[in-house]
Design a protein around this motif. Sequence first.
Motif, mmCIF file in Angstrom:
data_model
loop_
_atom_site.group_PDB
_atom_site.id
_atom_site.type_symbol
_atom_site.label_atom_id
_atom_site.label_comp_id
_atom_site.label_asym_id
_atom_site.label_seq_id
_atom_site.Cartn_x
_atom_site.Cartn_y
_atom_site.Cartn_z
ATOM 1 N N GLN A 138 -5.381 83.380 13.187
ATOM 2 C CA GLN A 138 -5.920 84.581 12.545
ATOM 3 C C GLN A 138 -6.260 85.656 13.578
ATOM 4 O O GLN A 138 -6.026 86.841 13.346
ATOM 5 N N ARG A 147 -1.463 91.461 8.833
ATOM 6 C CA ARG A 147 -2.362 91.258 7.713
ATOM 7 C C ARG A 147 -1.957 89.962 7.035
ATOM 8 O O ARG A 147 -0.823 89.807 6.607
ATOM 9 N N TRP A 149 -3.952 86.824 4.520
ATOM 10 C CA TRP A 149 -5.157 86.270 3.945
ATOM 11 C C TRP A 149 -4.770 85.316 2.849
ATOM 12 O O TRP A 149 -3.814 85.551 2.129
ATOM 13 N N HIS A 150 -5.501 84.267 2.720
ATOM 14 C CA HIS A 150 -5.227 83.269 1.693
ATOM 15 C C HIS A 150 -6.553 82.851 1.098
ATOM 16 O O HIS A 150 -7.480 82.537 1.803
ATOM 17 N N GLU A 151 -6.626 82.860 -0.225
ATOM 18 C CA GLU A 151 -7.843 82.435 -0.898
ATOM 19 C C GLU A 151 -7.605 81.164 -1.649
ATOM 20 O O GLU A 151 -6.561 80.855 -2.065
#
Length: 151
Positions: A138, A147, A149-151
């Motif tokens: 990251q 960019r 991002w993982h949720e």
Amino acid sequence: MEYSHNDTELLDQPIGYWSWAAHKAVVDHIRANLAELGVTQPQNWILDQVLSGRNGRTREEITEILEGYLDVGTTLDAEFDGLIEKGLIRVDDEEQLWGTAEGEAVFRQCTERHAAMKKARNAGVTDADYITTLKVLQRMIHNVGGRAWHE
């Protein structure tokens, strides 16, 4: 385990190559395992969005959530259609997606398979090493203006 280079030589190894090689190996492994259950990785993501207490959303809403996942972009129509054709999700008159009993059963199998894959993939890797690896990746993404991002 035998590593490709000694520690000093590893410092000169390209992160782009090794992160790509890890990505390819892990994603290929995941996709092969899910194929045994009759679903693609994007279909598994869609099932997760529909069946994880979030029923009644449209294709557009789910696509917006998933569009950054592994460059699938907005090309999920065939994945939605495949799930509908298999009877794993259904569409109501208002174009909202809902789970089916068959879809729930397949999703349960996928979830169990993911747990087994994670256990195999992380064998010999401590939680601390895993956390450090993700933080380093990251940081590198951030450092080059990327960019992700993982949720």
